[in-house]
Design a protein around this motif. Structure first.
Motif, mmCIF file in Angstrom:
data_model
loop_
_atom_site.group_PDB
_atom_site.id
_atom_site.type_symbol
_atom_site.label_atom_id
_atom_site.label_comp_id
_atom_site.label_asym_id
_atom_site.label_seq_id
_atom_site.Cartn_x
_atom_site.Cartn_y
_atom_site.Cartn_z
ATOM 1 N N ILE A 74 25.273 72.251 85.376
ATOM 2 C CA ILE A 74 25.533 73.467 84.590
ATOM 3 C C ILE A 74 26.790 73.349 83.735
ATOM 4 N N ALA A 75 27.478 72.195 83.782
ATOM 5 C CA ALA A 75 28.816 72.108 83.176
ATOM 6 C C ALA A 75 28.783 71.832 81.679
ATOM 7 N N ALA A 76 27.593 71.668 81.096
ATOM 8 C CA ALA A 76 27.456 71.460 79.651
ATOM 9 C C ALA A 76 28.363 70.332 79.153
ATOM 10 N N GLY A 77 28.443 69.274 79.933
ATOM 11 C CA GLY A 77 29.199 68.106 79.485
ATOM 12 C C GLY A 77 30.670 68.096 79.862
ATOM 13 N N ALA A 78 31.183 69.215 80.401
ATOM 14 C CA ALA A 78 32.589 69.214 80.827
ATOM 15 C C ALA A 78 32.724 68.302 82.049
ATOM 16 N N PRO A 79 33.822 67.539 82.140
ATOM 17 C CA PRO A 79 33.991 66.680 83.317
ATOM 18 C C PRO A 79 34.121 67.505 84.602
ATOM 19 N N VAL A 80 33.595 66.986 85.692
ATOM 20 C CA VAL A 80 33.671 67.672 86.991
ATOM 21 C C VAL A 80 34.337 66.718 87.974
ATOM 22 N N HIS A 81 35.348 67.202 88.686
ATOM 23 C CA HIS A 81 36.036 66.381 89.687
ATOM 24 C C HIS A 81 36.135 67.168 90.977
ATOM 25 N N SER A 82 36.279 66.448 92.089
ATOM 26 C CA SER A 82 36.496 67.149 93.353
ATOM 27 C C SER A 82 37.655 66.495 94.091
ATOM 28 N N CYS A 83 38.302 67.275 94.936
ATOM 29 C CA CYS A 83 39.475 66.767 95.651
ATOM 30 C C CYS A 83 39.803 67.702 96.803
ATOM 31 N N SER A 84 40.715 67.227 97.638
ATOM 32 C CA SER A 84 41.369 68.123 98.574
ATOM 33 C C SER A 84 42.844 68.096 98.211
ATOM 34 N N ALA A 85 43.344 69.229 97.754
ATOM 35 C CA ALA A 85 44.729 69.278 97.274
ATOM 36 C C ALA A 85 45.725 69.062 98.408
ATOM 37 N N LEU A 101 44.873 63.859 93.841
ATOM 38 C CA LEU A 101 45.076 64.516 92.543
ATOM 39 C C LEU A 101 45.374 63.504 91.443
ATOM 40 N N ASN A 102 45.455 62.219 91.833
ATOM 41 C CA ASN A 102 45.863 61.206 90.852
ATOM 42 C C ASN A 102 44.931 61.101 89.640
ATOM 43 N N PHE A 103 43.651 61.474 89.827
ATOM 44 C CA PHE A 103 42.717 61.393 88.690
ATOM 45 C C PHE A 103 43.206 62.248 87.518
ATOM 46 N N LEU A 104 44.022 63.266 87.831
ATOM 47 C CA LEU A 104 44.511 64.154 86.770
ATOM 48 C C LEU A 104 45.460 63.440 85.817
ATOM 49 N N PHE A 105 46.055 62.313 86.267
ATOM 50 C CA PHE A 105 46.983 61.578 85.386
ATOM 51 C C PHE A 105 46.274 61.169 84.095
ATOM 52 N N ASP A 106 44.959 60.903 84.197
ATOM 53 C CA ASP A 106 44.206 60.499 82.997
ATOM 54 C C ASP A 106 44.157 61.607 81.952
ATOM 55 N N TYR A 107 44.349 62.840 82.392
ATOM 56 C CA TYR A 107 44.256 63.969 81.475
ATOM 57 C C TYR A 107 45.634 64.429 81.000
ATOM 58 N N PHE A 114 54.923 74.634 83.905
ATOM 59 C CA PHE A 114 55.773 73.660 84.596
ATOM 60 C C PHE A 114 55.657 72.319 83.886
ATOM 61 N N LEU A 115 56.816 71.678 83.693
ATOM 62 C CA LEU A 115 56.810 70.336 83.124
ATOM 63 C C LEU A 115 56.561 69.370 84.273
ATOM 64 N N LEU A 116 55.566 68.515 84.136
ATOM 65 C CA LEU A 116 55.225 67.610 85.239
ATOM 66 C C LEU A 116 55.989 66.290 85.111
ATOM 67 N N PRO A 117 56.362 65.689 86.243
ATOM 68 C CA PRO A 117 57.101 64.421 86.177
ATOM 69 C C PRO A 117 56.274 63.305 85.531
ATOM 70 N N GLN A 118 54.937 63.433 85.591
ATOM 71 C CA GLN A 118 54.060 62.417 84.994
ATOM 72 C C GLN A 118 53.953 62.588 83.481
ATOM 73 N N GLY A 119 54.585 63.619 82.903
ATOM 74 C CA GLY A 119 54.411 63.944 81.485
ATOM 75 C C GLY A 119 53.308 64.970 81.389
ATOM 76 N N GLY A 120 53.455 65.922 80.490
ATOM 77 C CA GLY A 120 52.449 66.973 80.387
ATOM 78 C C GLY A 120 52.968 68.258 81.018
#
Ligand SMILES: Nc1nc2c(ncn2[C@@H]2O[C@H](COP(=O)(O)OP(=O)(O)OP(=O)(O)O)[C@@H](O)[C@H]2O)c(=O)[nH]1
Ligand SMILES: [Mg+2]
Ligand SMILES: [Zn+2]
Length: 334
Positions: A173-184, A190-196, A248-254
């Motif tokens: 149902i995501a119409a092409g939006a990326p879908v990820h799963s995790c346990s925070a 959460l490292n996959f978020l670094f790509d974004y 919030f400014l993230l230490p990874q940039g972004g």
């Protein structure tokens, strides 16, 4: 820290030229409380309010700054300042705050801008009792008219017997939006978020209370900056622990925006927004016999045929009708 780290670009610089001549500072609204804002400026953080003139000149609430906006600020003593102008927005998302007009029985519509200048919205959903495909469709529609991109983040995999199945359902149902799963609760997940993430890019988390937005933020920051709250045991829902929006400014940039959990989400947008969040149905519709087919009972309806073949779920079509109806009602009232 530079203006660019906070997302400044030639786009905003263009609409700032006039204000620079008056000696004002470019500033980003990083925190919104009831009666004041905090902004980041190249000369430090300031507590600001609107110049009276700005409030008068605003055509409506939508013209007043929200978290994420770039504004022109006149610095004042004691780390304070006055906002004189709102710089042109690159993107914003809004919801409808319906209410009743005093005296008349008619429903009133009011656009509430939630946040501005967001590049990517993380639609956060819990894989516990919060999990609801129809709600995710609604959020995707909200984002589709905003100018931002969307990503669906399914949190709390540790509480779900089959996270892979849930992820596959959302991908449909995501119409092409990326879908990820995790346990925070496991920050490495959460490292996959670094790509974004990249310097100056703004991400924002939206979702119900208790889905783990602040936990995700803390995980990326590597420290407990935001308060996190346990769910109510009886309802399994969050208790609205976060009460204001903040960047919030993230230490990874972004940059990452934490938001209060949303109670209800009435759409503000155009019917056309559905073309992005329901690409499957809109593509099928090109093969319907009538170009204005409503996909309800018309002959040779390609959408109904796809539902009959179980290629599109009947619940998804129902959700499409409901959101379309909501948006066309809104358009009429406006
Ligand atoms: N089991 C489990 N619990 C989680 C996970 N992520 C967050 N939680 C818990 O969920 C509860 C709510 O988390 P928060 O981060 O406060 O949720 P929120 O989305 O910020 O909620 P609001 O601020 O109310 O909108 C807390 O008890 C967290 O510890 C997860 O991946 N697994
Ligand atoms: Mg929170
Ligand atoms: Zn049709």
């Amino acid at each position: 820290m530079t203006l660019e780290d906070w997302g400044w670009s030639p786009f905003f610089a263009d609409s700032f030229v006039l204000w620079a001549e008056r000696g004002y500072l470019p500033a980003r609204v990083i925190r919104g409380e009831k009666n004041y804002f905090r902004v980041w400026t190249p000369s430090g953080e300031l507590t600001v309010r609107f110049a009276g003139k700005m409030r008068h000149q605003a055509g409506g609430r939508a013209d007043l700054p929200v978290v994420g906006d770039w504004v022109a600020v006149e610095p004042q003593p004691d780390q304070r300042g006055l906002i004189h102008a709102l710089l042109t927005r690159k993107s914003f998302f809004a919801r409808n705050l319906p209410g009743r007009r005093k005296g008349k029985g008619r429903e009133r519509v009011e656009q509430q801008v939630i946040a501005a200048n967001v590049d990517l919205v993380l639609i956060v959903s819990g894989l516990d009792r919060d999990f609801n495909l129809r709600r995710i469709e609604r959020y995707l529609t909200l984002v589709s008219g905003s100018g931002a991109e969307a990503l669906v983040l399914l949190n709390k995999t540790d509480l779900c017997p089959d996270p892979g199945l849930c992820k596959a359902q959302v991908e449909q149902i995501a119409a092409g939006a990326p879908v990820h799963s995790c346990s925070a609760l496991v920050p490495e997940q959460l490292n996959f978020l670094f790509d974004y993430l990249r310097p100056g890019r703004t991400l924002a988390m939206l979702g119900s209370s208790g889905v783990g937005k602040s936990t995700i933020l803390n995980g990326l920051l590597g420290e407990e900056r935001q308060k996190v709250g346990a769910l109510s045991e009886t309802l399994g829902k969050g208790r609205h622990t976060t009460t204001h929006r903040e960047l919030f400014l993230l230490p990874q940039g972004g940059i990452l925006m934490d938001n209060p959990g949303m109670r209800e989400l009435h759409l503000w947008g155009e019917e056309e927004d559905l073309a992005e969040s329901f690409t499957d149905i809109e593509t099928l519709a090109t093969a319907c016999r009538f170009s204005d087919c409503a996909h309800k009972a018309e002959p040779d309806c390609a959408v109904l045929a796809a539902v009959a073949r179980k290629e599109v779920s009947a619940l998804r079509l129902e959700s499409y009708h409901k959101l379309k109806n909501e948006l066309s009602n809104l358009q009429r009232r406006r």
